[in-house]
Design a protein around this motif. Structure first.
Motif, mmCIF file in Angstrom:
data_model
loop_
_atom_site.group_PDB
_atom_site.id
_atom_site.type_symbol
_atom_site.label_atom_id
_atom_site.label_comp_id
_atom_site.label_asym_id
_atom_site.label_seq_id
_atom_site.Cartn_x
_atom_site.Cartn_y
_atom_site.Cartn_z
ATOM 1 N N GLN A 13 0.836 -1.191 0.000
ATOM 2 C CA GLN A 13 0.000 0.000 0.000
ATOM 3 C C GLN A 13 0.874 1.245 0.000
ATOM 4 O O GLN A 13 2.036 1.215 0.406
ATOM 5 C CB GLN A 13 -0.905 -0.009 1.225
ATOM 6 C CG GLN A 13 -2.001 -1.051 1.157
ATOM 7 C CD GLN A 13 -3.049 -0.866 2.224
ATOM 8 O OE1 GLN A 13 -2.735 -0.417 3.320
ATOM 9 N NE2 GLN A 13 -4.287 -1.215 1.922
ATOM 10 N N ALA A 14 0.289 2.328 -0.470
ATOM 11 C CA ALA A 14 1.011 3.605 -0.509
ATOM 12 C C ALA A 14 1.553 3.944 0.875
ATOM 13 O O ALA A 14 0.877 3.743 1.888
ATOM 14 C CB ALA A 14 0.092 4.713 -0.996
ATOM 15 N N GLY A 15 2.785 4.420 0.884
ATOM 16 C CA GLY A 15 3.449 4.725 2.138
ATOM 17 C C GLY A 15 4.289 3.585 2.669
ATOM 18 O O GLY A 15 5.087 3.769 3.599
ATOM 19 N N GLY A 16 4.125 2.412 2.101
ATOM 20 C CA GLY A 16 4.856 1.242 2.547
ATOM 21 C C GLY A 16 6.241 1.138 1.930
ATOM 22 O O GLY A 16 6.698 2.044 1.220
ATOM 23 N N ALA A 17 6.888 0.017 2.188
ATOM 24 C CA ALA A 17 8.251 -0.201 1.722
ATOM 25 C C ALA A 17 8.373 -1.571 1.063
ATOM 26 O O ALA A 17 7.652 -2.509 1.405
ATOM 27 C CB ALA A 17 9.235 -0.093 2.883
ATOM 28 N N GLN A 79 16.239 -0.667 -1.969
ATOM 29 C CA GLN A 79 15.323 -0.444 -0.865
ATOM 30 C C GLN A 79 14.416 0.723 -1.227
ATOM 31 O O GLN A 79 14.908 1.824 -1.508
ATOM 32 C CB GLN A 79 16.078 -0.141 0.420
ATOM 33 C CG GLN A 79 15.188 0.139 1.626
ATOM 34 C CD GLN A 79 14.388 -1.076 2.042
ATOM 35 O OE1 GLN A 79 14.924 -2.182 2.114
ATOM 36 N NE2 GLN A 79 13.099 -0.884 2.332
ATOM 37 N N MET A 80 13.118 0.480 -1.229
ATOM 38 C CA MET A 80 12.151 1.504 -1.620
ATOM 39 C C MET A 80 11.236 1.817 -0.447
ATOM 40 O O MET A 80 10.532 0.925 0.043
ATOM 41 C CB MET A 80 11.323 1.015 -2.818
ATOM 42 C CG MET A 80 12.172 0.614 -4.009
ATOM 43 S SD MET A 80 11.188 0.145 -5.444
ATOM 44 C CE MET A 80 10.514 -1.430 -4.878
ATOM 45 N N ASN A 81 11.267 3.052 0.010
ATOM 46 C CA ASN A 81 10.448 3.486 1.129
ATOM 47 C C ASN A 81 9.458 4.552 0.680
ATOM 48 O O ASN A 81 9.623 5.148 -0.389
ATOM 49 C CB ASN A 81 11.332 4.049 2.243
ATOM 50 C CG ASN A 81 12.323 3.040 2.779
ATOM 51 O OD1 ASN A 81 12.035 1.844 2.850
ATOM 52 N ND2 ASN A 81 13.499 3.516 3.165
ATOM 53 N N SER A 82 8.450 4.788 1.498
ATOM 54 C CA SER A 82 7.441 5.821 1.216
ATOM 55 C C SER A 82 6.912 5.696 -0.212
ATOM 56 O O SER A 82 6.859 6.676 -0.963
ATOM 57 C CB SER A 82 8.043 7.219 1.441
ATOM 58 O OG SER A 82 8.515 7.367 2.763
ATOM 59 N N LEU A 83 6.530 4.499 -0.564
ATOM 60 C CA LEU A 83 6.117 4.225 -1.944
ATOM 61 C C LEU A 83 4.814 4.931 -2.297
ATOM 62 O O LEU A 83 3.935 5.114 -1.450
ATOM 63 C CB LEU A 83 5.992 2.727 -2.166
ATOM 64 C CG LEU A 83 7.339 2.013 -2.346
ATOM 65 C CD1 LEU A 83 7.210 0.529 -2.091
ATOM 66 C CD2 LEU A 83 7.882 2.282 -3.737
ATOM 67 N N LYS A 84 4.733 5.305 -3.566
ATOM 68 C CA LYS A 84 3.566 6.001 -4.100
ATOM 69 C C LYS A 84 2.970 5.168 -5.236
ATOM 70 O O LYS A 84 3.692 4.375 -5.868
ATOM 71 C CB LYS A 84 3.982 7.366 -4.652
ATOM 72 C CG LYS A 84 4.728 8.248 -3.664
ATOM 73 C CD LYS A 84 5.228 9.515 -4.350
ATOM 74 C CE LYS A 84 6.026 10.385 -3.380
ATOM 75 N NZ LYS A 84 6.528 11.623 -4.045
ATOM 76 N N THR A 111 3.613 -3.246 -7.477
ATOM 77 C CA THR A 111 2.314 -2.588 -7.491
ATOM 78 C C THR A 111 2.102 -1.866 -6.166
ATOM 79 O O THR A 111 2.174 -2.487 -5.103
ATOM 80 C CB THR A 111 1.183 -3.603 -7.710
ATOM 81 O OG1 THR A 111 1.404 -4.293 -8.942
ATOM 82 C CG2 THR A 111 -0.164 -2.887 -7.763
ATOM 83 N N VAL A 112 1.849 -0.575 -6.248
ATOM 84 C CA VAL A 112 1.590 0.235 -5.059
ATOM 85 C C VAL A 112 0.145 0.708 -5.138
ATOM 86 O O VAL A 112 -0.215 1.454 -6.049
ATOM 87 C CB VAL A 112 2.538 1.429 -4.970
ATOM 88 C CG1 VAL A 112 2.292 2.191 -3.660
ATOM 89 C CG2 VAL A 112 3.992 0.975 -5.056
ATOM 90 N N SER A 113 -0.670 0.271 -4.204
ATOM 91 C CA SER A 113 -2.084 0.621 -4.214
ATOM 92 C C SER A 113 -2.344 1.824 -3.308
ATOM 93 O O SER A 113 -1.695 2.002 -2.283
ATOM 94 C CB SER A 113 -2.924 -0.562 -3.763
ATOM 95 O OG SER A 113 -2.509 -1.004 -2.489
ATOM 96 N N SER A 114 -3.321 2.628 -3.727
ATOM 97 C CA SER A 114 -3.634 3.843 -2.957
ATOM 98 C C SER A 114 -4.623 3.561 -1.843
ATOM 99 O O SER A 114 -5.235 2.503 -1.797
ATOM 100 C CB SER A 114 -4.175 4.922 -3.895
ATOM 101 O OG SER A 114 -5.312 4.439 -4.561
#
Length: 114
Positions: A13-17, A79-84, A111-114
């Motif tokens: 989810q958005a905001g995740g890593a 490493q991906m943080n604060s994903l959009k 996939t980053v869901s809102s």
């Protein structure tokens, strides 16, 4: 030749890593990095690291994405943080050999869901 195989969990989810890994084998590389491609868009670079350890990321992911190498495991890590949601796409690991030839991994969906 260089062989690259990506791995990592691909949905959040958005905001995740998320953490992506790329296992390399074969010839040594002078540069390695990560690219992504969203549907209908061109492939773009999101992080790179050279043989000296110098890294670079574009402004769109600066402060959120980091890249490093685990030389003992011959693994490249993103490493991906604060994903959009706009970070969604297929992520590819890439490497250049000593002659500048570029090799690609098979890609992994993020996939980053809102």
């Amino acid at each position: 030749q260089v062989q690259l195989v990506e791995s990592g969990v691909g949905s959040v989810q958005a905001g995740g890593a998320l953490r992506l890994s790329c296992l390399g084998s074969g010839s040594s590389t002078s540069w390695q990095g990560w690219f992504r491609q969203a549907p209908g868009k061109e492939r773009e670079s999101v992080a790179g690291i050279n043989s000296g350890g110098a890294t670079g990321v574009p402004g769109s992911v600066k402060g959120r994405f980091t890249i490093h190498q685990d030389n003992a495991k011959k693994t490249l890590v993103l490493q991906m943080n604060s994903l959009k949601p706009e970070d969604s796409g297929i992520y590819y690991c890439a490497g250049n050999d000593e002659r500048g030839r570029r090799y690609w991994g098979q890609g992994t969906q993020v996939t980053v869901s809102s």
